[in-house]
Design an enzyme around this catalytic site. Structure first.
Site, PDB file in Angstrom:
ATOM      1  N   LYS A  24       1.033  -1.219  -0.069  1.00 58.55           N
ATOM      2  CA  LYS A  24      -0.032   0.075  -0.092  1.00 58.55           C
ATOM      3  C   LYS A  24       0.893   1.337  -0.219  1.00 58.55           C
ATOM      4  O   LYS A  24       2.124   1.217   0.558  1.00 58.55           O
ATOM      5  CB  LYS A  24      -0.877   0.017   1.212  1.00 58.55           C
ATOM      6  CG  LYS A  24      -1.787   1.153   1.276  1.00 58.55           C
ATOM      7  CD  LYS A  24      -3.079   0.840   2.600  1.00 58.55           C
ATOM      8  CE  LYS A  24      -4.060   1.947   2.685  1.00 58.55           C
ATOM      9  NZ  LYS A  24      -4.781   1.564   3.789  1.00 58.55           N
ATOM     10  N   SER A  36     -10.570  -0.927   6.478  1.00 62.62           N
ATOM     11  CA  SER A  36      -9.771  -0.394   5.161  1.00 62.62           C
ATOM     12  C   SER A  36      -8.903  -1.560   4.632  1.00 62.62           C
ATOM     13  O   SER A  36      -8.591  -1.592   3.513  1.00 62.62           O
ATOM     14  CB  SER A  36      -8.839   0.530   5.598  1.00 62.62           C
ATOM     15  OG  SER A  36      -9.298   2.053   5.831  1.00 62.62           O
ATOM     16  N   SER A  84      -9.712   1.971   2.575  1.00 67.16           N
ATOM     17  CA  SER A  84      -8.844   2.622   2.058  1.00 67.16           C
ATOM     18  C   SER A  84      -7.770   1.845   1.151  1.00 67.16           C
ATOM     19  O   SER A  84      -7.039   2.169   0.282  1.00 67.16           O
ATOM     20  CB  SER A  84      -8.132   3.522   2.818  1.00 67.16           C
ATOM     21  OG  SER A  84      -7.143   2.698   3.739  1.00 67.16           O
TER      22      SER A  84
END
Length: 518
Positions: free
Chosen positions: A104, A209, A185
């Protein structure tokens, strides 16, 4: 599978990974586990370099549609070649040797990649060292393939934020239907795993997320107990919630990756107290004789197809030898924690982000005030779709974690969340609780159904594990189910998820439909 892979290698330059869902090399990569790949590499039927080149080619083919990958690592092929050399001398370092992994884009790397958390304000950031979890991946022989898109600042800039959008890379698309939300996210990480742009991807969760995007993309997402994976070198929201974890196409790969990620980091006190077995064994019979509670309230009775999938899940649990306990509904804590949770989060965010920005070398804002000013000055790039009200509210706090009012807020919120799960487990004598992870993905331009209560708020605020696994499809859209439990029961939940996965094989590869109908 090995025979199929040999055909793929023989018929391709390097490793051909065509985007077509019915192409055999793509099917192999979609269905293979890390142990399958390791056996192929051990037998000289595949190299890490071929595997890495194949993923880079697949990113080049698919990413223009998906916007899942922000950048690829210019040193990935060199790392893959070095891994192949090690393998030839019988010095493989772990089950992740030579395996390409995407991070990420809020995860620090001290290399030629950036760490921006999706914000153009951070394009000049130059972290001094790898995040602790990246150090562990590299030490294990994994190939850091690149970085995945995310909801900018991990969805903590605005209450009107659009999941999967960042100023750096735009809007991530759901590979099952490009007009549907990838959730967030860790949107890019989940989409990349689903679309076969890497063997496994790393996400982070503060509240939903990992679980939400993994469920929306028919992948396995592991939200760990707080501290099982160090947060050192990860752009923070709050040290009281933030939890990195793997997203993969199967439980085996998620578990092997977590076994590498987990470990005590001297710079992260929560990781020193965390426990995770070094020799995790997944068991197809793990659910036999276990008591599994069913959480329906606030999750069923909203979407008929999701209800059908969930009732099939309950039937499967019984067929696997579990005692299913109805009525194990976890309290919706959204309102009970509201007076305490947001004040605590805002204070923690200012404290933790300011500390991260101040310590990170490079040309970028040095604190939240400068970041807010940057966004105001670059509204056309950073705020064309939504504002930064959470930034402003956080900056209005003193960011003092020693303040007694703050401490009362945090203790109250965490206590409510932990009791909401522990009381249900204890009163029913349960080993775990199962529920829907979410409803099928909503259109990009619309929020999800407000009738569906959060299935992650309780575990996130409590610091407890939550593992989502593919359960079925509502039309072309995936639906996942979650196993949740108490602190440090991560390994047990992984075994439950594995037993369920092996009995159902519910996952299907994405078809990249332009739109979901109906």
């Amino acid at each position: 599978m090995l025979k199929q892979l040999s055909v793929a290698v023989l018929t391709a330059a390097g490793l051909l990974l065509p985007a077509a869902a019915d192409a055999s090399p793509a099917r192999f990569l979609d269905q293979s586990t890390i142990p399958d790949l390791q056996r192929a590499m051990d037998r000289r039927q595949l190299t890490s370099e071929q595997l890495t080149r194949g993923y880079l080619r697949r990113i080049e083919e698919l990413n223009p549609r998906l916007h899942a990958v922000v950048q690829t690592n210019p040193d990935a092929l060199a790392a893959a070649k070095e891994s192949d050399t090690r393998r030839r001398t019988h010095s493989s370092r772990s089950p992740l040797e030579g395996i390409p992994v995407l991070l990420k884009e809020n995860t620090d790397t001290a290399d030629r990649q950036t760490t921006t958390a999706g914000s153009t304000a951070m394009l000049g950031s130059r972290p001094a060292k790898d995040a602790f979890l990246v150090q562990r991946l590299r030490s294990a022989g994994a190939v850091v393939l690149g970085k995945a898109n995310l909801s900018e600042w991990s969805n903590f800039r605005s209450t009107a934020q659009i999941p999967g959008w960042s100023g750096v890379a735009g809007q991530t698309r759901n590979p099952y239907a490009l007009d549907r939300s990838p959730c967030g996210s860790s949107s890019g990480s989940a989409v990349a795993a689903a679309a076969g742009l890497a063997t496994v991807a790393i996400g982070t969760e503060t509240d939903g997320s990992i679980v939400c995007p993994a469920a929306a993309t028919s992948t396995v997402g592991v939200k760990t107990s707080l501290g099982v994976v160090s947060r050192g070198g990860v752009v923070p929201i709050t040290a009281q919630h933030d939890t990195p974890g793997p997203i993969a196409r199967n439980v085996t790969d998620a578990a092997l990756t977590l076994s590498v990620l987990a470990g005590a980091d001297p710079a992260d006190p929560a990781s020193a107290a965390a426990t995770f077995p070094k020799d995790l064994r997944l068991d197809r019979n793990a659910l036999r004789g276990k008591r599994i509670g069913v959480w329906r309230k606030g999750h069923t009775g909203i979407d008929q197809q999701s209800d059908r999938i969930f009732e099939s899940t309950v039937h499967t649990l019984r067929s696997l030898g579990a005692t299913v306990v109805d009525g194990a509904d976890v309290e919706d804590i959204s309102w009970s924690v509201k007076p305490d949770l947001l004040p605590a989060l805002l204070t923690e965010f200012k404290h933790d982000l300011n500390a991260y920005l101040a310590a990170t070398p490079g040309d970028h804002p040095r604190n939240l005030s400068e970041l807010i000013a940057y966004n105001d000055q670059h509204r056309d790039v950073e705020m064309p779709l939504f504002d930064q009200n959470l930034f402003v509210e956080a900056n209005a706090t003193d960011g003092n974690l020693n303040d007694q009012a703050y401490r009362r807020h945090r203790a109250a919120a965490t206590g409510i969340a932990q009791r909401s799960i522990d009381d249900v487990l204890a009163s029913n004598g349960l080993d775990a609780i199962v529920t829907l992870s979410g409803l099928p993905a909503s259109p990009l331009d619309r929020p999800g159904d407000p009738r569906f209560l959060s299935s992650t708020r309780n575990t996130s605020v409590a610091g407890y594990p939550n593992i989502t696994v593919p359960a079925g499809f509502a039309g072309p859209l995936p639906v996942g189910i979650s196993f949740l439990g108490t602190k440090y029961h991560d390994a047990q939940l992984l075994s439950f998820a594995y037993a369920y996965e092996q009995a159902t094989h519910a996952r299907q590869a994405p078809r990249y439909l332009p739109a979901a109908t109906g």
